[in-house]
Scaffold this motif. Structure first.
Motif, PDB file in Angstrom:
ATOM      1  N   GLY A 229     -30.256  37.675 -58.447  1.00 50.75           N
ATOM      2  CA  GLY A 229     -29.251  37.507 -59.493  1.00 50.75           C
ATOM      3  C   GLY A 229     -29.479  36.257 -60.313  1.00 50.75           C
ATOM      4  N   ALA A 230     -29.799  35.143 -59.640  1.00 52.59           N
ATOM      5  CA  ALA A 230     -30.053  33.891 -60.349  1.00 52.59           C
ATOM      6  C   ALA A 230     -31.267  34.015 -61.257  1.00 52.59           C
ATOM      7  CB  ALA A 230     -30.257  32.753 -59.344  1.00 52.59           C
ATOM      8  N   ALA A 231     -32.316  34.674 -60.763  1.00 47.45           N
ATOM      9  CA  ALA A 231     -33.530  34.840 -61.562  1.00 47.45           C
ATOM     10  C   ALA A 231     -33.257  35.674 -62.815  1.00 47.45           C
ATOM     11  CB  ALA A 231     -34.621  35.496 -60.715  1.00 47.45           C
ATOM     12  N   VAL A 232     -32.443  36.721 -62.680  1.00 49.73           N
ATOM     13  CA  VAL A 232     -32.132  37.573 -63.828  1.00 49.73           C
ATOM     14  C   VAL A 232     -31.305  36.804 -64.856  1.00 49.73           C
ATOM     15  CG1 VAL A 232     -30.916  39.658 -64.580  1.00 49.73           C
ATOM     16  CG2 VAL A 232     -32.306  39.714 -62.504  1.00 49.73           C
ATOM     17  N   ILE A 233     -30.308  36.050 -64.391  1.00 48.29           N
ATOM     18  CA  ILE A 233     -29.500  35.250 -65.318  1.00 48.29           C
ATOM     19  C   ILE A 233     -30.363  34.212 -66.030  1.00 48.29           C
ATOM     20  CG2 ILE A 233     -27.689  33.488 -65.462  1.00 48.29           C
ATOM     21  CD1 ILE A 233     -26.150  35.010 -63.352  1.00 48.29           C
ATOM     22  N   LEU A 234     -31.210  33.529 -65.278  1.00 50.00           N
ATOM     23  CA  LEU A 234     -32.080  32.524 -65.890  1.00 50.00           C
ATOM     24  C   LEU A 234     -33.031  33.169 -66.888  1.00 50.00           C
ATOM     25  CD1 LEU A 234     -32.959  30.151 -62.914  1.00 50.00           C
ATOM     26  CD2 LEU A 234     -31.472  29.693 -64.852  1.00 50.00           C
ATOM     27  N   GLY A 235     -33.516  34.379 -66.549  1.00 52.21           N
ATOM     28  CA  GLY A 235     -34.395  35.081 -67.473  1.00 52.21           C
ATOM     29  C   GLY A 235     -33.707  35.347 -68.804  1.00 52.21           C
ATOM     30  N   GLY A 236     -32.451  35.811 -68.746  1.00 50.17           N
ATOM     31  CA  GLY A 236     -31.689  36.051 -69.965  1.00 50.17           C
ATOM     32  C   GLY A 236     -31.408  34.763 -70.720  1.00 50.17           C
ATOM     33  N   ALA A 237     -31.063  33.693 -69.987  1.00 46.27           N
ATOM     34  CA  ALA A 237     -30.760  32.417 -70.631  1.00 46.27           C
ATOM     35  C   ALA A 237     -31.998  31.821 -71.304  1.00 46.27           C
ATOM     36  CB  ALA A 237     -30.195  31.437 -69.605  1.00 46.27           C
ATOM     37  N   VAL A 238     -33.148  31.921 -70.641  1.00 45.78           N
ATOM     38  CA  VAL A 238     -34.390  31.402 -71.215  1.00 45.78           C
ATOM     39  C   VAL A 238     -34.776  32.205 -72.458  1.00 45.78           C
ATOM     40  CG1 VAL A 238     -36.880  31.156 -70.829  1.00 45.78           C
ATOM     41  CG2 VAL A 238     -35.267  30.412 -69.072  1.00 45.78           C
ATOM     42  N   LEU A 239     -34.614  33.527 -72.401  1.00 49.47           N
ATOM     43  CA  LEU A 239     -34.907  34.361 -73.567  1.00 49.47           C
ATOM     44  C   LEU A 239     -33.998  33.988 -74.739  1.00 49.47           C
ATOM     45  CD1 LEU A 239     -36.357  36.740 -74.932  1.00 49.47           C
ATOM     46  CD2 LEU A 239     -34.678  38.283 -73.863  1.00 49.47           C
ATOM     47  N   LEU A 240     -32.726  33.735 -74.444  1.00 52.07           N
ATOM     48  CA  LEU A 240     -31.793  33.333 -75.489  1.00 52.07           C
ATOM     49  C   LEU A 240     -32.196  31.989 -76.086  1.00 52.07           C
ATOM     50  CD1 LEU A 240     -29.181  33.839 -77.058  1.00 52.07           C
ATOM     51  CD2 LEU A 240     -27.931  32.764 -75.175  1.00 52.07           C
ATOM     52  N   ALA A 241     -32.574  31.021 -75.222  1.00 45.39           N
ATOM     53  CA  ALA A 241     -32.996  29.705 -75.703  1.00 45.39           C
ATOM     54  C   ALA A 241     -34.257  29.813 -76.557  1.00 45.39           C
ATOM     55  CB  ALA A 241     -33.228  28.767 -74.519  1.00 45.39           C
ATOM     56  N   TRP A 242     -35.189  30.677 -76.122  1.00 42.58           N
ATOM     57  CA  TRP A 242     -36.435  30.873 -76.876  1.00 42.58           C
ATOM     58  C   TRP A 242     -36.141  31.458 -78.253  1.00 42.58           C
ATOM     59  CZ3 TRP A 242     -38.443  35.711 -78.418  1.00 42.58           C
ATOM     60  CH2 TRP A 242     -39.704  35.662 -79.004  1.00 42.58           C
ATOM     61  N   ARG A 243     -35.229  32.436 -78.291  1.00 49.04           N
ATOM     62  CA  ARG A 243     -34.894  33.069 -79.563  1.00 49.04           C
ATOM     63  C   ARG A 243     -34.205  32.075 -80.495  1.00 49.04           C
ATOM     64  NH1 ARG A 243     -36.928  36.443 -82.999  1.00 49.04           N
ATOM     65  NH2 ARG A 243     -35.350  37.377 -84.380  1.00 49.04           N
ATOM     66  N   GLU A 244     -33.321  31.227 -79.950  1.00 47.34           N
ATOM     67  CA  GLU A 244     -32.663  30.209 -80.772  1.00 47.34           C
ATOM     68  C   GLU A 244     -33.694  29.245 -81.357  1.00 47.34           C
ATOM     69  OE1 GLU A 244     -29.511  30.050 -81.603  1.00 47.34           O
ATOM     70  OE2 GLU A 244     -28.908  31.780 -80.432  1.00 47.34           O
ATOM     71  N   MET A 245     -34.705  28.892 -80.526  1.00 43.92           N
ATOM     72  CA  MET A 245     -35.747  27.984 -80.983  1.00 43.92           C
ATOM     73  C   MET A 245     -36.547  28.618 -82.121  1.00 43.92           C
ATOM     74  SD  MET A 245     -38.847  26.308 -78.736  1.00 43.92           S
ATOM     75  CE  MET A 245     -39.563  27.928 -78.418  1.00 43.92           C
ATOM     76  N   ARG A 246     -36.872  29.913 -81.990  1.00 41.67           N
ATOM     77  CA  ARG A 246     -37.634  30.614 -83.021  1.00 41.67           C
ATOM     78  C   ARG A 246     -36.833  30.697 -84.320  1.00 41.67           C
ATOM     79  NH1 ARG A 246     -41.755  34.155 -81.558  1.00 41.67           N
ATOM     80  NH2 ARG A 246     -41.857  34.539 -83.815  1.00 41.67           N
ATOM     81  N   ILE A 247     -35.532  30.923 -84.214  1.00 40.72           N
ATOM     82  CA  ILE A 247     -34.685  31.028 -85.408  1.00 40.72           C
ATOM     83  C   ILE A 247     -34.644  29.704 -86.161  1.00 40.72           C
ATOM     84  CG2 ILE A 247     -32.309  31.338 -86.194  1.00 40.72           C
ATOM     85  CD1 ILE A 247     -31.991  33.422 -83.972  1.00 40.72           C
ATOM     86  N   LYS A 248     -34.576  28.591 -85.407  1.00 38.60           N
ATOM     87  CA  LYS A 248     -34.432  27.286 -86.038  1.00 38.60           C
ATOM     88  C   LYS A 248     -35.745  26.697 -86.510  1.00 38.60           C
ATOM     89  CE  LYS A 248     -30.287  26.181 -83.379  1.00 38.60           C
ATOM     90  NZ  LYS A 248     -29.680  25.335 -82.341  1.00 38.60           N
ATOM     91  N   SER A 249     -36.875  27.248 -86.009  1.00 38.84           N
ATOM     92  CA  SER A 249     -38.180  26.683 -86.386  1.00 38.84           C
ATOM     93  C   SER A 249     -38.634  27.196 -87.755  1.00 38.84           C
ATOM     94  CB  SER A 249     -39.208  27.042 -85.318  1.00 38.84           C
ATOM     95  OG  SER A 249     -39.374  28.441 -85.231  1.00 38.84           O
TER      96      SER A 249
END
Length: 290
Positions: free
Chosen positions: A270-290
């Motif tokens: 469960g922790a790995a799945v949540i972290l996977g989603g959170a990391v994907l969200l952070a990556w997408r935010e970074m791509r949007i702002k770059s």
């Protein structure tokens, strides 16, 4: 606050220290809510806010920060949601493994993203919705929905993440308008007032050990907040934020050291799945702002 030169190494050290301190607050909260004569979660959250505010007042007496044009309504909303989130989080850690509650708390940026749509008018694309769906699946895993293993107390952590998501949205509104120290002072001052008022209805006299724990939880949290701010000032958010996920590692280690808790396969998954989603969200935010 004066700008700090870009320093990724300093930022990484600061955010790791912040993560270790924030994780330790959950262990102290678990101690206060489970050992001896347990304190009510409202008392524990009161300790977190009151002693953090006293520490900030002492610091402010020396630094004398300038207070100007505070957005009182936003501060009140942010403090209310933050207090409710903290109280529910402390309720959860007294009843389920700290690592599970901490992992569920990482849903707060996901809820923040969802709530930013009606509140801030933000648009959310398929990548961010996918990240949110992945993280929510992880939360379902940690809830253990089977009849024999369902964790009702995990719902406290889930609702806590929702309130923290609301807090994230209001922080976004405040961060562009007021300096960090002013935000911290108002948040902890209002939070202390709310928390102490609520705690009076369930108050029981703490032991000396519990008073130390209440003081400690406030000092640890305010130090963690200060280190987090310093880390954000030392490098880009896209570099700093992934390090904050180390909070889960620290929480699991502390829980094992203090209470002998070992994460099982469901917790790890469960922790790995949540972290996977959170990391994907952070990556997408970074791509949007770059």
């Amino acid at each position: 606050m004066a700008p700090v030169a870009h320093n990724p190494k300093r930022a990484a050290v600061m955010i790791l220290l912040a993560a270790s301190l924030i994780a330790s607050t959950t262990i102290v909260a678990k101690y206060l809510g489970t050992l001896g004569t347990p304190l009510h979660p409202l008392q524990v959250s009161a300790g977190r806010f009151v002693f953090a505010f006293l520490a900030l007042l002492a610091f402010s007496a020396v630094t004398r920060p300038k207070i100007s044009n505070p957005q009182v309504g936003l501060h009140l909303g942010r403090s209310l949601f933050g207090w409710m989130g903290v109280t529910l989080m402390f309720t959860a850690v007294a009843r389920i493994p700290v690592s599970d509650a901490t992992a569920i708390s990482f849903l707060n940026p996901v809820f923040g993203m969802m709530l930013a749509i009606p509140i801030l008018g933000e648009k959310v694309g398929k990548w961010r919705w996918s990240a949110a769906a992945i993280a929510l699946c992880g939360a379902v895993i940690l809830l253990r929905p089977g009849a024999g293993s369902f964790q009702p107390a995990a719902l406290f952590a889930l609702v806590a993440a929702l309130f923290m998501g609301l807090e994230v949205v209001l922080i976004k509104l405040l961060s562009g308008r007021e300096p960090p120290m002013q935000i911290l002072l108002f948040n902890n001052g209002m939070g202390a007032t709310l928390a102490l008022t609520a705690a009076l209805f369930v108050w029981t006299a703490p032991s000396w050990d519990q008073w130390i724990g209440l003081c400690l939880i406030g000092l640890l949290m305010v130090c963690g907040q200060a280190l987090f701010i310093q880390a954000m000032r030392s490098s880009e958010a896209s570099f700093v934020l992934p390090f904050s996920y180390s909070t889960l590692v620290f929480a699991a280690l502390y829980d094992f050291w203090a209470f002998g808790a070992r994460p099982d396969a469901i917790s790890v998954t469960g922790a790995a799945v949540i972290l996977g989603g959170a990391v994907l969200l952070a990556w997408r935010e970074m791509r949007i702002k770059s």
